[in-house]
Design a protein around this motif. Structure first.
Motif, PDB file in Angstrom:
ATOM      1  N   GLY A 101       0.759  -1.308  -0.062  1.00  0.00           N
ATOM      2  CA  GLY A 101      -0.024  -0.012   0.150  1.00  0.00           C
ATOM      3  C   GLY A 101       0.854   1.277   0.121  1.00  0.00           C
ATOM      4  O   GLY A 101       0.154   2.250   0.007  1.00  0.00           O
ATOM      5  N   SER A 102       2.203   1.179  -0.066  1.00  0.00           N
ATOM      6  CA  SER A 102       3.079   2.465  -0.033  1.00  0.00           C
ATOM      7  C   SER A 102       2.527   3.247  -1.329  1.00  0.00           C
ATOM      8  O   SER A 102       2.377   2.825  -2.503  1.00  0.00           O
ATOM      9  CB  SER A 102       4.656   1.983  -0.050  1.00  0.00           C
ATOM     10  OG  SER A 102       5.161   2.981  -0.438  1.00  0.00           O
ATOM     11  N   ASN A 103       2.742   4.532  -1.206  1.00  0.00           N
ATOM     12  CA  ASN A 103       2.641   5.488  -2.225  1.00  0.00           C
ATOM     13  C   ASN A 103       3.695   5.414  -3.354  1.00  0.00           C
ATOM     14  O   ASN A 103       3.608   6.064  -4.640  1.00  0.00           O
ATOM     15  CB  ASN A 103       2.365   6.843  -1.930  1.00  0.00           C
ATOM     16  CG  ASN A 103       3.634   7.404  -1.151  1.00  0.00           C
ATOM     17  OD1 ASN A 103       4.616   6.848  -1.020  1.00  0.00           O
ATOM     18  ND2 ASN A 103       3.337   8.691  -0.927  1.00  0.00           N
ATOM     19  N   LEU A 104       4.811   4.410  -2.986  1.00  0.00           N
ATOM     20  CA  LEU A 104       5.654   4.336  -3.996  1.00  0.00           C
ATOM     21  C   LEU A 104       5.307   3.262  -5.086  1.00  0.00           C
ATOM     22  O   LEU A 104       6.096   3.149  -6.094  1.00  0.00           O
ATOM     23  CB  LEU A 104       6.857   3.776  -3.356  1.00  0.00           C
ATOM     24  CG  LEU A 104       7.603   4.878  -2.356  1.00  0.00           C
ATOM     25  CD1 LEU A 104       8.886   4.453  -1.867  1.00  0.00           C
ATOM     26  CD2 LEU A 104       7.820   6.068  -2.949  1.00  0.00           C
ATOM     27  N   CYS A 105       4.339   2.455  -4.511  1.00  0.00           N
ATOM     28  CA  CYS A 105       3.850   1.243  -5.406  1.00  0.00           C
ATOM     29  C   CYS A 105       2.889   1.886  -6.619  1.00  0.00           C
ATOM     30  O   CYS A 105       1.570   1.511  -6.425  1.00  0.00           O
ATOM     31  CB  CYS A 105       3.084   0.259  -4.695  1.00  0.00           C
ATOM     32  SG  CYS A 105       4.305  -0.324  -3.367  1.00  0.00           S
ATOM     33  N   THR A 106       3.391   2.723  -7.231  1.00  0.00           N
ATOM     34  CA  THR A 106       2.483   3.303  -8.423  1.00  0.00           C
ATOM     35  C   THR A 106       3.245   3.094  -9.769  1.00  0.00           C
ATOM     36  O   THR A 106       4.422   2.923  -9.792  1.00  0.00           O
ATOM     37  CB  THR A 106       2.404   4.723  -8.543  1.00  0.00           C
ATOM     38  OG1 THR A 106       3.787   5.522  -8.391  1.00  0.00           O
ATOM     39  CG2 THR A 106       1.832   5.305  -7.104  1.00  0.00           C
ATOM     40  N   SER A 107       2.482   2.977 -10.760  1.00  0.00           N
ATOM     41  CA  SER A 107       3.043   2.687 -12.084  1.00  0.00           C
ATOM     42  C   SER A 107       4.245   3.528 -12.511  1.00  0.00           C
ATOM     43  O   SER A 107       5.238   3.553 -12.931  1.00  0.00           O
ATOM     44  CB  SER A 107       2.217   2.644 -13.003  1.00  0.00           C
ATOM     45  OG  SER A 107       1.695   3.733 -13.363  1.00  0.00           O
ATOM     46  N   GLY A 108       4.043   4.880 -12.117  1.00  0.00           N
ATOM     47  CA  GLY A 108       4.997   6.241 -12.283  1.00  0.00           C
ATOM     48  C   GLY A 108       6.117   5.797 -11.717  1.00  0.00           C
ATOM     49  O   GLY A 108       7.439   6.006 -12.297  1.00  0.00           O
ATOM     50  N   PHE A 109       6.371   5.521 -10.385  1.00  0.00           N
ATOM     51  CA  PHE A 109       7.537   5.376  -9.484  1.00  0.00           C
ATOM     52  C   PHE A 109       8.183   4.230 -10.042  1.00  0.00           C
ATOM     53  O   PHE A 109       9.491   4.134 -10.336  1.00  0.00           O
ATOM     54  CB  PHE A 109       7.120   5.271  -8.032  1.00  0.00           C
ATOM     55  CG  PHE A 109       8.565   5.321  -7.262  1.00  0.00           C
ATOM     56  CD1 PHE A 109       9.105   6.568  -6.844  1.00  0.00           C
ATOM     57  CD2 PHE A 109       9.079   4.214  -6.954  1.00  0.00           C
ATOM     58  CE1 PHE A 109      10.387   6.522  -6.190  1.00  0.00           C
ATOM     59  CE2 PHE A 109      10.352   4.224  -5.978  1.00  0.00           C
ATOM     60  CZ  PHE A 109      10.915   5.178  -5.867  1.00  0.00           C
ATOM     61  N   GLN A 151       0.054  10.886  -4.140  1.00  0.00           N
ATOM     62  CA  GLN A 151      -0.582  10.311  -3.066  1.00  0.00           C
ATOM     63  C   GLN A 151      -1.437   8.946  -3.390  1.00  0.00           C
ATOM     64  O   GLN A 151      -1.575   8.241  -2.413  1.00  0.00           O
ATOM     65  CB  GLN A 151      -1.214  11.174  -2.093  1.00  0.00           C
ATOM     66  CG  GLN A 151      -0.354  12.255  -1.575  1.00  0.00           C
ATOM     67  CD  GLN A 151       0.730  11.952  -0.673  1.00  0.00           C
ATOM     68  OE1 GLN A 151       0.593  11.239   0.077  1.00  0.00           O
ATOM     69  NE2 GLN A 151       1.741  12.381  -1.071  1.00  0.00           N
ATOM     70  N   SER A 152      -1.544   8.805  -4.623  1.00  0.00           N
ATOM     71  CA  SER A 152      -2.393   7.576  -5.185  1.00  0.00           C
ATOM     72  C   SER A 152      -1.526   6.226  -4.946  1.00  0.00           C
ATOM     73  O   SER A 152      -0.569   6.070  -5.250  1.00  0.00           O
ATOM     74  CB  SER A 152      -2.927   7.863  -6.500  1.00  0.00           C
ATOM     75  OG  SER A 152      -3.607   6.696  -7.055  1.00  0.00           O
ATOM     76  N   SER A 153      -2.124   5.355  -4.318  1.00  0.00           N
ATOM     77  CA  SER A 153      -1.700   4.032  -4.431  1.00  0.00           C
ATOM     78  C   SER A 153      -2.809   2.973  -4.628  1.00  0.00           C
ATOM     79  O   SER A 153      -2.451   1.751  -4.528  1.00  0.00           O
ATOM     80  CB  SER A 153      -1.154   3.822  -2.863  1.00  0.00           C
ATOM     81  OG  SER A 153      -2.239   3.650  -2.056  1.00  0.00           O
ATOM     82  N   ASN A 154      -3.335   3.472  -5.658  1.00  0.00           N
ATOM     83  CA  ASN A 154      -4.711   2.579  -6.317  1.00  0.00           C
ATOM     84  C   ASN A 154      -4.161   1.504  -6.818  1.00  0.00           C
ATOM     85  O   ASN A 154      -4.593   0.560  -7.049  1.00  0.00           O
ATOM     86  CB  ASN A 154      -5.483   3.442  -6.869  1.00  0.00           C
ATOM     87  CG  ASN A 154      -6.397   4.281  -5.778  1.00  0.00           C
ATOM     88  OD1 ASN A 154      -6.615   4.040  -4.663  1.00  0.00           O
ATOM     89  ND2 ASN A 154      -6.968   5.270  -6.481  1.00  0.00           N
ATOM     90  N   ASN A 155      -2.970   1.681  -7.579  1.00  0.00           N
ATOM     91  CA  ASN A 155      -2.397   0.573  -8.469  1.00  0.00           C
ATOM     92  C   ASN A 155      -1.461  -0.382  -7.846  1.00  0.00           C
ATOM     93  O   ASN A 155      -1.103  -1.369  -8.392  1.00  0.00           O
ATOM     94  CB  ASN A 155      -1.507   1.194  -9.639  1.00  0.00           C
ATOM     95  CG  ASN A 155      -2.562   2.159 -10.606  1.00  0.00           C
ATOM     96  OD1 ASN A 155      -3.489   1.774 -10.649  1.00  0.00           O
ATOM     97  ND2 ASN A 155      -1.785   3.252 -11.070  1.00  0.00           N
ATOM     98  N   GLY A 156      -1.003  -0.115  -6.445  1.00  0.00           N
ATOM     99  CA  GLY A 156      -0.426  -1.060  -5.815  1.00  0.00           C
ATOM    100  C   GLY A 156      -0.605  -2.529  -6.069  1.00  0.00           C
ATOM    101  O   GLY A 156       0.176  -3.328  -6.410  1.00  0.00           O
ATOM    102  N   ASN A 157      -1.995  -2.908  -5.661  1.00  0.00           N
ATOM    103  CA  ASN A 157      -2.169  -4.315  -5.454  1.00  0.00           C
ATOM    104  C   ASN A 157      -2.243  -4.867  -7.050  1.00  0.00           C
ATOM    105  O   ASN A 157      -1.630  -6.177  -7.400  1.00  0.00           O
ATOM    106  CB  ASN A 157      -3.351  -4.420  -5.017  1.00  0.00           C
ATOM    107  CG  ASN A 157      -3.459  -4.161  -3.692  1.00  0.00           C
ATOM    108  OD1 ASN A 157      -2.715  -4.192  -2.946  1.00  0.00           O
ATOM    109  ND2 ASN A 157      -4.731  -4.138  -2.855  1.00  0.00           N
ATOM    110  N   ARG A 158      -2.542  -4.193  -7.974  1.00  0.00           N
ATOM    111  CA  ARG A 158      -2.755  -4.447  -9.336  1.00  0.00           C
ATOM    112  C   ARG A 158      -1.255  -4.801  -9.754  1.00  0.00           C
ATOM    113  O   ARG A 158      -0.872  -5.804 -10.533  1.00  0.00           O
ATOM    114  CB  ARG A 158      -3.482  -3.513 -10.306  1.00  0.00           C
ATOM    115  CG  ARG A 158      -3.680  -4.221 -11.753  1.00  0.00           C
ATOM    116  CD  ARG A 158      -4.999  -3.571 -12.151  1.00  0.00           C
ATOM    117  NE  ARG A 158      -5.097  -1.846 -12.227  1.00  0.00           N
ATOM    118  CZ  ARG A 158      -4.703  -1.338 -13.256  1.00  0.00           C
ATOM    119  NH1 ARG A 158      -4.232  -1.685 -14.082  1.00  0.00           N
ATOM    120  NH2 ARG A 158      -4.677   0.058 -13.023  1.00  0.00           N
TER     121      ARG A 158
END
Length: 343
Positions: A80-88, A329-336
């Motif tokens: 759930g970290s905000n680093l777990c995004t496609s961008g980062f 701040q979005s972490s919605n993509n983390g699980n996917r």
């Protein structure tokens, strides 16, 4: 035999049923990790990313990947970290880092089979789609190591950053040009640069880089009240009171510092508690620490020589240091994104 580098997530990782040749716990600079393990033989290195100082800065990971084979490293992120995004994560992929996960099962999987680019290319595709949604051209979207989809300005009020050369020709003009160019990708026409009592900006051919005078600059700034960020090359003008913050540039070569001391022996002491950066610097982190000790200054940033013809990851990192932007701040993509490693 494997290496464990642990910090806040050590409870998850310390009970892995694997052979450990070395385990350390704490917070470390990327350069410290490189120094400790660059010539150390191991099969895999598992890094709890919270053990890395500035673990939210992609340059930290690049520093490690440049010196240690990234195929042998597994980066463990918090669920759930905000680093777990496609961008980062796409920025890590751009420097050859493909092995990352948010769970122990993922670690076990990567211990037996390292990822390839094909395994993580879906993350890059997601990042490029997000960038296009933010009106970034395809050429900009695939520019190495630059993520523009997951940053935003911290404050709503206008920010005015002044840049003052301390050593002669310390590079304020070129640094402003590169910083302004990078910020324009983010904030479009809401960024402008000014230079006072010189006309060097004319060489860039950019209408949003304006040459003005010390007599006119205050009125000009008042007319630019619709801009979010104004960068000012102060030169020798004494208008620091117009700035919300001022950056002082020192080029730390021997000849530049000696010339500075001949001109003004006490100038370094006047910079105590100021925001000082080393620009066009080839100093190592150890040498920067020695410089801080000898000068009694706290160095805000150690900026290496840069190619102003291309985009530089370090400029985006510097902008974050100045609090001109922050990670999304979005972490919605983390699980996917990490669904590949769920068992």
């Amino acid at each position: 035999m494997n290496v464990l580098i642990l910090n806040q997530q050590q409870n998850d990782l310390q009970n892995l049923d694997i052979d450990i040749i070395k385990s350390i716990s704490g917070t470390y600079d990327a350069t410290e990790i490189v120094t400790m393990f660059q010539n150390f033989f191991f099969n895999k290195m598992i890094i709890d990313v919270t053990a890395l100082r500035d673990y939210d800065v992609p340059l930290t990971y690049k520093t490690i990947a440049d010196k240690i084979n990234p195929d042998k490293i597994i980066f463990y992120f918090k669920e759930g970290s905000n680093l777990c995004t496609s961008g980062f994560l796409s920025r890590l992929i751009n420097v050859g880092i493909y092995n990352f996960t948010t769970n122990v099962e993922g670690v076990k999987y990567l211990l037996t089979k390292s990822n390839t680019l094909k395994d993580v290319e879906n993350i890059k595709q997601m990042a490029e789609t997000e960038m296009r949604k933010n009106n970034i051209s395809p050429e900009e979207a695939i520019s190495p190591s630059i993520d523009v989809g997951n940053v935003s300005k911290i404050e709503n009020e206008q920010i005015i950053v002044g840049f003052q050369n301390i050593t002669l020709n310390a590079g304020a003009t070129s640094l402003i040009y590169m910083l302004k160019k990078e910020l324009t990708y983010l904030y479009k026409d809401k960024v402008v640069a000014l230079e006072i009592d010189k006309t060097d900006f004319l060489s860039f051919g950019d209408k949003s880089m304006i040459s003005t005078t010390s007599n006119e600059v205050k009125e000009l700034i008042s007319r630019l009240n619709s801009k979010d960020i104004i960068l000012i090359d102060l030169n020798d003008c004494k208008v620091q009171n117009l700035c919300t913050t001022i950056i002082y540039l020192i080029e730390p070569s021997v000849i530049k510092l000696n010339n500075l001391m001949r001109r003004n022996k006490v100038i370094i002491s006047t910079l105590k508690d100021k925001k000082v950066i080393l620009n066009k610097s080839l100093l190592t982190q150890k040498e920067v620490s020695e410089f801080e000790y000898e000068s009694n200054l706290n160095i805000l940033y150690n900026m290496p020589p840069l190619n102003d013809r291309k985009r530089n990851e370090v400029i985006l990192d510097f902008a974050k240091k100045l609090r001109l932007l922050k990670d999304g701040q979005s972490s919605n993509n983390g699980n996917r994104i990490f669904g590949l490693f769920r068992k």
